[in-house]
Design an enzyme around this catalytic site. Structure first.
Site, PDB file in Angstrom:
ATOM      1  N   CYS A 169       0.829  -1.205   0.000  1.00 48.66           N
ATOM      2  CA  CYS A 169       0.000   0.000   0.000  1.00 48.66           C
ATOM      3  C   CYS A 169       0.865   1.258   0.000  1.00 48.66           C
ATOM      4  CB  CYS A 169      -0.871   0.019   1.243  1.00 48.66           C
ATOM      5  SG  CYS A 169      -1.680  -1.550   1.553  1.00 48.66           S
ATOM      6  N   GLU A 229      16.030 -16.003 -18.318  1.00 48.76           N
ATOM      7  CA  GLU A 229      15.008 -14.998 -18.632  1.00 48.76           C
ATOM      8  C   GLU A 229      15.547 -13.563 -18.591  1.00 48.76           C
ATOM      9  OE1 GLU A 229      11.560 -14.991 -16.019  1.00 48.76           O
ATOM     10  OE2 GLU A 229      12.790 -15.644 -14.362  1.00 48.76           O
ATOM     11  N   ASN A 287      -0.583   0.858   6.548  1.00 45.84           N
ATOM     12  CA  ASN A 287       0.125  -0.178   5.792  1.00 45.84           C
ATOM     13  C   ASN A 287       0.568  -1.229   6.779  1.00 45.84           C
ATOM     14  OD1 ASN A 287      -0.110   1.391   3.556  1.00 45.84           O
ATOM     15  ND2 ASN A 287       2.084   1.770   3.290  1.00 45.84           N
ATOM     16  N   GLY A 288       0.513  -2.494   6.394  1.00 42.06           N
ATOM     17  CA  GLY A 288       0.980  -3.557   7.278  1.00 42.06           C
ATOM     18  C   GLY A 288      -0.143  -4.521   7.600  1.00 42.06           C
ATOM     19  N   GLU A 319      15.213 -23.419 -11.005  1.00 44.26           N
ATOM     20  CA  GLU A 319      14.868 -22.002 -10.809  1.00 44.26           C
ATOM     21  C   GLU A 319      16.082 -21.098 -11.081  1.00 44.26           C
ATOM     22  OE1 GLU A 319      12.290 -20.358 -10.635  1.00 44.26           O
ATOM     23  OE2 GLU A 319      12.811 -18.469  -9.685  1.00 44.26           O
ATOM     24  N   ARG A 321       3.917   0.663  -7.206  1.00 41.33           N
ATOM     25  CA  ARG A 321       3.926  -0.428  -6.231  1.00 41.33           C
ATOM     26  C   ARG A 321       2.712  -1.334  -6.394  1.00 41.33           C
ATOM     27  NH1 ARG A 321       6.459   2.108  -1.230  1.00 41.33           N
ATOM     28  NH2 ARG A 321       4.989   0.907  -0.036  1.00 41.33           N
ATOM     29  N   LYS A 349       4.601 -10.209 -17.160  1.00 45.54           N
ATOM     30  CA  LYS A 349       4.556 -10.540 -15.728  1.00 45.54           C
ATOM     31  C   LYS A 349       3.457 -11.538 -15.442  1.00 45.54           C
ATOM     32  CE  LYS A 349       5.738 -10.263 -11.458  1.00 45.54           C
ATOM     33  NZ  LYS A 349       6.910 -11.101 -11.135  1.00 45.54           N
ATOM     34  N   TRP A 387      -3.300  -2.216  -1.366  1.00 45.68           N
ATOM     35  CA  TRP A 387      -3.036  -3.531  -1.979  1.00 45.68           C
ATOM     36  C   TRP A 387      -3.627  -4.517  -0.988  1.00 45.68           C
ATOM     37  CZ3 TRP A 387      -0.554  -6.306  -5.895  1.00 45.68           C
ATOM     38  CH2 TRP A 387      -0.075  -7.573  -5.571  1.00 45.68           C
ATOM     39  N   HIS A 417      23.511 -39.145 -17.782  1.00 47.96           N
ATOM     40  CA  HIS A 417      22.568 -39.734 -18.741  1.00 47.96           C
ATOM     41  C   HIS A 417      22.360 -38.814 -19.950  1.00 47.96           C
ATOM     42  CE1 HIS A 417      21.641 -42.981 -15.978  1.00 47.96           C
ATOM     43  NE2 HIS A 417      21.603 -42.068 -15.026  1.00 47.96           N
ATOM     44  N   LYS A 443      16.080 -18.199 -13.868  1.00 48.41           N
ATOM     45  CA  LYS A 443      16.407 -16.783 -13.594  1.00 48.41           C
ATOM     46  C   LYS A 443      17.443 -16.290 -14.586  1.00 48.41           C
ATOM     47  CE  LYS A 443      13.806 -15.718 -11.733  1.00 48.41           C
ATOM     48  NZ  LYS A 443      12.730 -16.555 -11.326  1.00 48.41           N
TER      49      LYS A 443
END
Ligand code: M6R
Length: 609
Positions: free
Chosen positions: A2, A489, A98-99, A482, A27, A604, A74, A505, A486
């Protein structure tokens, strides 16, 4: 996450608040609102959706006044809606927050018993009632805020105004950023620097437990005991763009560094060490479902799929329930065997990924109970799931997932412990031990991030590499996948992740002096086995970058470069081993000069097949 913007001074503040909030738009948010003292009362205006809706409303019916607070929300507790949007008001006060107020359920029950009615689903409204009631009982606003925050557990940046004291703003901070700023005959409070840069660059950052009282002419600071103190202002030199990134060069780097805080948010309020147990915020499946549970099916795409692979090991080991993992795009087209007795867990940062959504619908229609793991509140996936465990990573702006991934990993651990306790495979003592270990992870990641410059030095050697191989075993096999994802991409260097045991193998044929091999080899049950892979790579002239446990002298003899993590139990290692790999990918891409936050061809949120 937020955004907060507040103003007291001589100017009309509606536009100042809206502009400040606009500077925080990057944000992400789902609703917005302002509360302004119009000389008679505090007038409230809130809208679901983008700021433009709020702007239109204010333009149609202007609110005049020079004391006000504004917020972009948010959603974390309660869906995005006008009623859940901030500011929240009660008893002549109005506030933005916020929080997360962890103990809001208990506080809400207590307030309800005293006759309070609530108009939103938020945790924040509880703060408005606590402070409003305190003001009504005769306390000044600052005292009321201090007393109320003493009752609140969790995190908050709070900014409050009162009809009884319409010349001031009271601000309070606990584990959620808040800055106050001093202009000429005006002062500001904001959650983030970009909101105030157009007006002043003289700021004071509040620390945990501190409060501030702002008037047009002054800012008074108070410590956690309520004692006044002084702190000099800082003059910030950031340009507006780097201010959005809080001084980081890219959002991805900022998000990598946010991981310790975001993991604290993921775990907050969910772990009971006393009981050695987990609460899933109301997403707990009904007992009848748990009693009949035969299988867990984890389905996701991309990075979220890698979190699912780690989840499989954790759930099978800790809860001894069979787990299947599938890519959503495969699951939905293979006429899967799924139905009653299955717990279907779609994992998604955005909650909008088309394949994951389609897989969920199919599982639901065939009778599976759906428990989603998701970051974006009230996105499509949570809306049609039976329950959702939110990851609380906050908005992720960089296309390459970082904090979304580690908060998914932590959520997998929470789910595994939760199921283990329900199935009786984990007793409270063992669960407590696991959870105590889990709670140390944010601090360990903080230390790992200090090695960012050292990882950059290593990265320098590899910016011209054409292809990388990543190897890992057990829970670190998904981390090999992963790490490779990263790198490819954001740097556009080809990279493949492999289970280390599979190397001979096939991929061993690729290894020569031009092929860097990242070997994830922390001390674990399978350490010696990964070690033999490492020797095979060396024997063929491959360059080895090892992710190893601190103090492992043996590995240093075989690897060209070593990135260390602290010693950790196997099931927590993915949360640590991924950090140097995120940094490695970031630094290689940065030195290559690619568009890190928006890599070519990528979106995204993949809302189409
Ligand atoms: O929003 P989701 O988690 O459902 O997205 C799934 C993938 O598109 C996503 O994880 C993607 O692989 C990452 N952004 C890559 O870093």
């Amino acid at each position: 996450m937020c955004g907060i913007m507040a103003y007291v001074g001589e100017q009309e503040c509606a536009e100042i608040l809206l502009e400040g909030l606009q500077k925080l738009e990057y944000r992400g948010y789902d609703s917005a609102g302002v509360a302004i003292w119009d000389g008679q009362r505090i007038e409230l205006r809130r809208c679901e959706g983008k700021l433009v809706n709020l702007r239109r409303s204010v333009a149609a019916e202007p609110i005049l006044g020079s004391l006000g607070i504004g917020h972009t929300r948010w959603a974390t507790h309660g869906r995005p809606s006008e009623q859940n949007a901030h500011p929240h008001t009660w008893g002549g006060i109005s506030l933005v927050h916020n929080g997360i107020i962890e103990n809001y359920v208990a506080l809400k029950q207590e307030l309800s018993a005293r006759g309070h009615d609530f108009s939103s689903e938020t945790d924040t409204e509880i703060a408005a009632h606590l402070i409003g009631a305190s003001v009504q009982s005769g306390h000044d606003l600052h005292t009321a805020v201090r007393l109320a925050t003493k009752r609140m557990e969790g995190s908050y940046a709070l900014v409050v105004i009162s009809e009884d004291e319409p010349d001031r703003i009271v601000a309070a901070r606990q584990q959620s950023p808040l800055v106050v700023a001093i202009g000429n005959g005006e002062t500001f409070a904001a959650s983030d620097i970009p909101a105030i840069l157009a007006h002043t660059r003289d700021v004071i950052f509040l620390e945990d437990g501190e409060t501030a009282v702002l008037t047009a002419q002054s800012v008074q600071l108070f410590d956690a005991d309520g004692l006044a103190f002084e702190r000099p202002t800082k003059h910030v030199l950031w340009d507006p763009i780097s201010a959005e990134k809080q001084g980081f060069k890219h959002f991805m780097l900022k998000e990598i560094f946010e991981q310790p805080d975001k993991l604290v948010d993921t775990l907050r309020g969910r772990i009971s060490l006393d009981r050695g147990d987990i609460a899933l915020d109301g997403a707990e499946p009904p007992k009848a479902i748990l009693d009949a549970l035969k299988r867990v099916v984890l389905v996701a795409c991309g990075t979220s799929y890698h979190a699912a692979l780690v989840g499989k090991t954790l759930i099978e080991q800790l809860a001894r329930i069979p787990v299947e993992v599938d890519l959503a795009s495969e699951f939905r087209y293979r006429d899967p065997l799924i139905g009653a007795g299955d717990l279907f867990v779609p994992i998604s940062q955005s909650g909008e990924t088309a394949d994951t959504l389609a897989a969920l619908k199919m599982a639901h229609s065939r009778g599976a109970h759906v428990l989603a793991v998701c970051n974006v509140v009230d996105s499509s996936i949570p809306r049609i799931s039976d329950g959702t465990l939110y990851t609380h990573a906050g908005p992720e702006i960089g296309v390459a997932s970082t904090k979304a991934f580690t908060t998914q990993l932590a959520s997998m651990m929470l789910l595994a412990v939760y199921l283990g306790r329900r199935k009786g495979t984990l007793d409270p003592a063992r669960a407590r031990m696991l959870l105590e270990d889990l709670r140390t992870i944010p601090t360990q990641i903080e230390k790992l991030l200090e090695a960012s410059d050292a990882v950059r030095e290593i990265a320098k050697h590899f910016i011209h590499a054409r292809s990388f191989l990543y190897l890992g075993r057990g829970v670190n096999y998904p981390i090999a996948l992963e790490g490779a994802l990263k790198l490819k991409e954001i740097s556009y260097i080809h990279a493949e992740g492999y289970a280390a045991g599979e190397m001979k193998h096939g991929p061993i044929a690729l290894i020569d002096e031009n092929m860097p091999v990242v070997v994830i080899a922390p001390k674990s049950e399978t350490y010696e086995k990964v070690f033999s892979n490492l020797e095979e790579v060396r024997a063929r002239g491959g360059k080895v970058l090892a992710v190893a446990t601190e103090g492992d002298l043996k590995i240093a003899r075989f690897a060209d470069h070593v990135m260390t993590i602290p010693a950790a139990p196997d099931y927590l290692q993915p949360l640590l081993t991924i950090i140097p790999l995120q940094l490695l990918a970031y630094h290689i891409a940065d030195m290559k000069g690619t568009d890190i936050d928006q890599p070519r061809n990528l979106a995204k949120s993949v809302t189409v097949e």
